[in-house]
Motif scaffolding. Structure first.
Motif, PDB file in Angstrom:
ATOM      1  N   ARG A 197       0.856  -1.197   0.000  1.00 35.74           N
ATOM      2  CA  ARG A 197       0.000   0.000   0.000  1.00 35.74           C
ATOM      3  C   ARG A 197       0.885   1.238   0.000  1.00 35.74           C
ATOM      4  NH1 ARG A 197      -4.296   0.253   4.762  1.00 35.74           N
ATOM      5  NH2 ARG A 197      -2.391   0.419   6.005  1.00 35.74           N
ATOM      6  N   ILE A 198       0.583   2.176  -0.883  1.00 34.21           N
ATOM      7  CA  ILE A 198       1.407   3.380  -1.040  1.00 34.21           C
ATOM      8  C   ILE A 198       0.510   4.606  -0.921  1.00 34.21           C
ATOM      9  CG2 ILE A 198       3.019   4.639  -2.510  1.00 34.21           C
ATOM     10  CD1 ILE A 198       3.693   2.033  -3.877  1.00 34.21           C
ATOM     11  N   ALA A 199       0.924   5.565  -0.095  1.00 36.37           N
ATOM     12  CA  ALA A 199       0.110   6.754   0.147  1.00 36.37           C
ATOM     13  C   ALA A 199       0.982   8.002   0.121  1.00 36.37           C
ATOM     14  CB  ALA A 199      -0.603   6.643   1.494  1.00 36.37           C
ATOM     15  N   SER A 200       0.354   9.117  -0.205  1.00 33.87           N
ATOM     16  CA  SER A 200       1.029  10.408  -0.146  1.00 33.87           C
ATOM     17  C   SER A 200       0.192  11.374   0.669  1.00 33.87           C
ATOM     18  CB  SER A 200       1.240  10.980  -1.552  1.00 33.87           C
ATOM     19  OG  SER A 200      -0.010  11.252  -2.180  1.00 33.87           O
ATOM     20  N   ILE A 201       0.851  12.385   1.214  1.00 31.55           N
ATOM     21  CA  ILE A 201       0.165  13.451   1.932  1.00 31.55           C
ATOM     22  C   ILE A 201       0.490  14.768   1.253  1.00 31.55           C
ATOM     23  CG2 ILE A 201      -0.098  14.637   4.148  1.00 31.55           C
ATOM     24  CD1 ILE A 201       0.759  12.089   5.550  1.00 31.55           C
ATOM     25  N   CYS A 202      -0.546  15.555   0.988  1.00 34.95           N
ATOM     26  CA  CYS A 202      -0.402  16.869   0.361  1.00 34.95           C
ATOM     27  C   CYS A 202       0.298  16.719  -0.991  1.00 34.95           C
ATOM     28  CB  CYS A 202       0.333  17.812   1.312  1.00 34.95           C
ATOM     29  SG  CYS A 202       0.249  19.555   0.857  1.00 34.95           S
ATOM     30  N   THR A 203       1.331  17.505  -1.244  1.00 27.65           N
ATOM     31  CA  THR A 203       1.990  17.460  -2.545  1.00 27.65           C
ATOM     32  C   THR A 203       2.950  16.290  -2.686  1.00 27.65           C
ATOM     33  OG1 THR A 203       3.607  19.047  -1.719  1.00 27.65           O
ATOM     34  CG2 THR A 203       1.763  19.928  -2.996  1.00 27.65           C
ATOM     35  N   GLY A 204       2.992  15.406  -1.700  1.00 29.05           N
ATOM     36  CA  GLY A 204       3.677  14.134  -1.911  1.00 29.05           C
ATOM     37  C   GLY A 204       3.069  13.382  -3.081  1.00 29.05           C
ATOM     38  N   SER A 205       1.850  13.749  -3.461  1.00 29.24           N
ATOM     39  CA  SER A 205       1.201  13.136  -4.624  1.00 29.24           C
ATOM     40  C   SER A 205       1.978  13.391  -5.909  1.00 29.24           C
ATOM     41  CB  SER A 205      -0.224  13.666  -4.776  1.00 29.24           C
ATOM     42  OG  SER A 205      -0.229  15.083  -4.882  1.00 29.24           O
ATOM     43  N   PHE A 206       2.752  14.476  -5.963  1.00 32.25           N
ATOM     44  CA  PHE A 206       3.582  14.741  -7.145  1.00 32.25           C
ATOM     45  C   PHE A 206       4.608  13.619  -7.317  1.00 32.25           C
ATOM     46  CE2 PHE A 206       1.548  18.707  -6.833  1.00 32.25           C
ATOM     47  CZ  PHE A 206       1.807  19.468  -7.953  1.00 32.25           C
ATOM     48  N   VAL A 207       5.115  13.083  -6.203  1.00 34.77           N
ATOM     49  CA  VAL A 207       6.088  11.993  -6.275  1.00 34.77           C
ATOM     50  C   VAL A 207       5.432  10.729  -6.801  1.00 34.77           C
ATOM     51  CG1 VAL A 207       7.648  10.535  -4.929  1.00 34.77           C
ATOM     52  CG2 VAL A 207       7.479  12.976  -4.421  1.00 34.77           C
TER      53      VAL A 207
END
Length: 357
Positions: free
Chosen positions: A118-128
């Protein structure tokens, strides 16, 4: 700030769910703290920690943050290969429009992540996550201030800037800094049920579930003085979930026309009154399934769905499982007393990240 002094690359509790937090230069410290605080508080009924959280980066050592402190990270990328969940917080580097591709060290780190993690991002971590190709063809979100830049850079992602978080096939994104709380609680809830997630929320002194999406936080003109909110109507609805509730009845609680109430409700909560009400009914049903021995027919009545068939349809749509499967997964084998008759309360658990369109 000092990270773990253990040698890099090792989780020390193989029986726990392993969470690796992949941090980068320019780390937003609040997001880093959210992950450790929430997952670190999750406990089983006998008090055993349910997660082990390890911080890692592409190269061990000192890491610049957005505050006046430096974070020392002892672990390189090796924990990514052992993790069940990988979380990527934001960095101030995400706001540089030139950073549209992964750096070589970051790309190498992503190759260590096992399939099915499972992989998640927070805020602009979505750019990664987007640069890694993990969001192509998937619904995702990011901070509303970065939404247009995100769309230009990653047109193959189905971006929804109005929600607090998304969850698509084990790839999750949270909108802004504090919505990382919503996302972590959602993951804990998905893993261990609403009771565990609600206890974590109480320990953190946050709401176990926020209504609506980040649309409610986008700057809008200041309302005219004297205009009331829709809070009374929501409180009234929660006390009467076991009966049919019409839009007109809700509007009457605020002495508004249906049209004005509907517009005001969406502005304040982020979803339509009907969608919000359906989610509250699902939450009530989840609570009863977890905490009581009541039959499904009775739970359907008490939560306002009327019939077991309607309850099954709504739980399947929101949670992806029928009532029997949900109860078997999240309710312990030991009998629990029935919940006494009382006014329904809003409790966490329904991801409003998937409003009806």
């Amino acid at each position: 700030m000092t990270g773990s002094t253990a040698m890099p690359g090792a989780f020390t509790h193989p029986g726990r769910h392993r969470v690796a937090v992949l941090v980068r230069n320019g780390l937003l410290t609040m997001e880093f703290g959210i992950v450790h605080r929430l997952f670190g508080q999750a406990r089983s009924a006998d008090g055993t920690p349910l997660y082990e959280v390890v911080t890692c980066t592409t190269e061990p050592g000192a890491l610049r943050t957005d505050a006046d402190v430096t974070l020392h990270v002892a672990h390189g990328p090796e924990p990514l290969a052992e993790a069940n969940t990988v979380i990527v917080p934001a960095s101030d580097e995400d706001y540089d429009p030139r950073c549209g591709a992964l750096s070589a060290p970051l790309a190498a780190a992503f190759t260590l992540i096992r399939p099915g993690t499972r992989i998640a991002s927070i805020c602009t971590g979505s750019f990664v996550l987007a640069a890694a190709g993990l969001l192509d063809g998937r619904r995702a979100t990011t901070h509303w201030r970065s939404a247009e830049q995100f769309r230009r850079m990653y047109p193959r992602v189905d971006l929804d800037p109005d929600v607090l978080y998304t969850d698509e096939d084990g790839v999750l994104t949270a909108a802004g800094v504090a919505s990382g709380i919503d996302l972590c609680l959602h993951m804990i809830r998905s893993d261990h049920g609403a009771a565990v997630a609600n206890e974590v929320a109480r320990g953190t002194v946050v709401s176990p579930h926020r209504d609506g999406g980040q649309a409610q936080f986008i700057r809008r003109p200041v309302p005219e003085p004297g205009i009331s909110s829709t809070g009374r109507a929501r409180a009234w609805a929660l006390r009467h979930l076991d009966r049919p509730i019409s839009l007109r009845e809700l509007a009457e609680q605020e002495s508004m026309s249906v049209r004005t109430f509907t517009r005001r409700f969406r502005d304040e909560v982020g979803v339509s009154p009907g969608r919000w009400l359906a989610l509250q009914r699902v939450e009530r049903a989840r609570q009863l399934l977890e905490e009581t021995d009541l039959p499904v027919d009775r739970i359907a009545l008490d939560s306002g769905f009327g019939t077991a068939a309607s309850l099954r349809q709504h739980l399947q749509a929101v949670l992806g499982v029928p009532p029997s499967t949900y109860r078997a997964t999240f309710r312990g084998s030991a009998p629990r007393p029935a919940v006494p008759e009382r006014a329904a309360e809003p409790c966490g658990g329904v991801p409003v990240s998937a409003p009806s369109r």
